[in-house]
Design a protein around this motif. Sequence first.
Motif, PDB file in Angstrom:
ATOM      1  N   ALA A   3      50.717  22.148 -15.848  1.00  0.00           N
ATOM      2  CA  ALA A   3      49.998  23.276 -15.252  1.00  0.00           C
ATOM      3  C   ALA A   3      49.660  22.983 -13.794  1.00  0.00           C
ATOM      4  O   ALA A   3      49.745  23.871 -12.934  1.00  0.00           O
ATOM      5  CB  ALA A   3      48.727  23.570 -16.042  1.00  0.00           C
ATOM      6  N   ARG A   4      49.285  21.758 -13.504  1.00  0.00           N
ATOM      7  CA  ARG A   4      48.959  21.369 -12.125  1.00  0.00           C
ATOM      8  C   ARG A   4      50.198  21.457 -11.229  1.00  0.00           C
ATOM      9  O   ARG A   4      50.136  21.957 -10.104  1.00  0.00           O
ATOM     10  CB  ARG A   4      48.390  19.947 -12.108  1.00  0.00           C
ATOM     11  CG  ARG A   4      48.109  19.419 -10.743  1.00  0.00           C
ATOM     12  CD  ARG A   4      46.920  20.137 -10.104  1.00  0.00           C
ATOM     13  NE  ARG A   4      46.699  19.586  -8.789  1.00  0.00           N
ATOM     14  CZ  ARG A   4      46.429  20.311  -7.721  1.00  0.00           C
ATOM     15  NH1 ARG A   4      46.308  21.607  -7.810  1.00  0.00           N
ATOM     16  NH2 ARG A   4      46.253  19.737  -6.564  1.00  0.00           N
ATOM     17  N   LEU A   5      51.335  20.987 -11.731  1.00  0.00           N
ATOM     18  CA  LEU A   5      52.578  21.081 -10.959  1.00  0.00           C
ATOM     19  C   LEU A   5      52.966  22.532 -10.717  1.00  0.00           C
ATOM     20  O   LEU A   5      53.406  22.900  -9.627  1.00  0.00           O
ATOM     21  CB  LEU A   5      53.707  20.336 -11.670  1.00  0.00           C
ATOM     22  CG  LEU A   5      53.605  18.817 -11.674  1.00  0.00           C
ATOM     23  CD1 LEU A   5      54.703  18.213 -12.527  1.00  0.00           C
ATOM     24  CD2 LEU A   5      53.659  18.275 -10.257  1.00  0.00           C
ATOM     25  N   TRP A   6      52.823  23.351 -11.741  1.00  0.00           N
ATOM     26  CA  TRP A   6      53.154  24.766 -11.600  1.00  0.00           C
ATOM     27  C   TRP A   6      52.252  25.425 -10.549  1.00  0.00           C
ATOM     28  O   TRP A   6      52.711  26.226  -9.736  1.00  0.00           O
ATOM     29  CB  TRP A   6      53.025  25.480 -12.937  1.00  0.00           C
ATOM     30  CG  TRP A   6      53.497  26.897 -12.858  1.00  0.00           C
ATOM     31  CD1 TRP A   6      52.742  28.013 -12.908  1.00  0.00           C
ATOM     32  CD2 TRP A   6      54.843  27.337 -12.698  1.00  0.00           C
ATOM     33  NE1 TRP A   6      53.519  29.128 -12.784  1.00  0.00           N
ATOM     34  CE2 TRP A   6      54.821  28.741 -12.653  1.00  0.00           C
ATOM     35  CE3 TRP A   6      56.066  26.683 -12.577  1.00  0.00           C
ATOM     36  CZ2 TRP A   6      55.982  29.502 -12.497  1.00  0.00           C
ATOM     37  CZ3 TRP A   6      57.215  27.439 -12.418  1.00  0.00           C
ATOM     38  CH2 TRP A   6      57.161  28.833 -12.387  1.00  0.00           C
ATOM     39  N   ALA A   7      50.978  25.083 -10.531  1.00  0.00           N
ATOM     40  CA  ALA A   7      50.050  25.622  -9.536  1.00  0.00           C
ATOM     41  C   ALA A   7      50.456  25.200  -8.122  1.00  0.00           C
ATOM     42  O   ALA A   7      50.379  25.997  -7.184  1.00  0.00           O
ATOM     43  CB  ALA A   7      48.628  25.169  -9.842  1.00  0.00           C
ATOM     44  N   LEU A   8      50.901  23.965  -7.967  1.00  0.00           N
ATOM     45  CA  LEU A   8      51.361  23.490  -6.659  1.00  0.00           C
ATOM     46  C   LEU A   8      52.598  24.250  -6.194  1.00  0.00           C
ATOM     47  O   LEU A   8      52.718  24.615  -5.021  1.00  0.00           O
ATOM     48  CB  LEU A   8      51.652  21.991  -6.702  1.00  0.00           C
ATOM     49  CG  LEU A   8      50.441  21.075  -6.838  1.00  0.00           C
ATOM     50  CD1 LEU A   8      50.888  19.639  -7.062  1.00  0.00           C
ATOM     51  CD2 LEU A   8      49.555  21.186  -5.611  1.00  0.00           C
ATOM     52  N   VAL A   9      53.521  24.489  -7.114  1.00  0.00           N
ATOM     53  CA  VAL A   9      54.725  25.253  -6.786  1.00  0.00           C
ATOM     54  C   VAL A   9      54.351  26.678  -6.376  1.00  0.00           C
ATOM     55  O   VAL A   9      54.852  27.197  -5.371  1.00  0.00           O
ATOM     56  CB  VAL A   9      55.716  25.270  -7.968  1.00  0.00           C
ATOM     57  CG1 VAL A   9      56.826  26.282  -7.757  1.00  0.00           C
ATOM     58  CG2 VAL A   9      56.282  23.885  -8.196  1.00  0.00           C
ATOM     59  N   GLU A  10      53.479  27.310  -7.130  1.00  0.00           N
ATOM     60  CA  GLU A  10      53.069  28.679  -6.801  1.00  0.00           C
ATOM     61  C   GLU A  10      52.403  28.752  -5.432  1.00  0.00           C
ATOM     62  O   GLU A  10      52.644  29.689  -4.671  1.00  0.00           O
ATOM     63  CB  GLU A  10      52.140  29.222  -7.876  1.00  0.00           C
ATOM     64  CG  GLU A  10      52.856  29.570  -9.162  1.00  0.00           C
ATOM     65  CD  GLU A  10      51.919  30.115 -10.219  1.00  0.00           C
ATOM     66  OE1 GLU A  10      50.703  29.854 -10.163  1.00  0.00           O
ATOM     67  OE2 GLU A  10      52.426  30.811 -11.109  1.00  0.00           O
ATOM     68  N   GLU A  11      51.582  27.772  -5.099  1.00  0.00           N
ATOM     69  CA  GLU A  11      50.930  27.764  -3.791  1.00  0.00           C
ATOM     70  C   GLU A  11      51.942  27.581  -2.668  1.00  0.00           C
ATOM     71  O   GLU A  11      51.849  28.210  -1.625  1.00  0.00           O
ATOM     72  CB  GLU A  11      49.856  26.676  -3.719  1.00  0.00           C
ATOM     73  CG  GLU A  11      49.186  26.585  -2.368  1.00  0.00           C
ATOM     74  CD  GLU A  11      48.644  27.915  -1.828  1.00  0.00           C
ATOM     75  OE1 GLU A  11      48.746  28.125  -0.606  1.00  0.00           O
ATOM     76  OE2 GLU A  11      48.138  28.730  -2.611  1.00  0.00           O
TER      77      GLU A  11
END
Length: 63
Positions: A3-11
């Motif tokens: 989830a943290r990696l996905w949030a970084l990608v989205e940002e």
Amino acid sequence: MRARLWALVEERVAARRRGIAAAALAVGVEDAVVEGEVVRLAGVGLRRRWMGDLALREAGRGR
């Protein structure tokens, strides 16, 4: 972790879209709005401006 990696990608993707909109406004595009996954641009001669301005095209490529 995922989830943290996905949030970084989205940002990162959101930042790229904001960069495209900012670059478009900087070269005189009348309107540049980020709407979800789309950057909407409006202006007279927009395609000619896009094709003729390397900085604007590079902003779209994330450079």
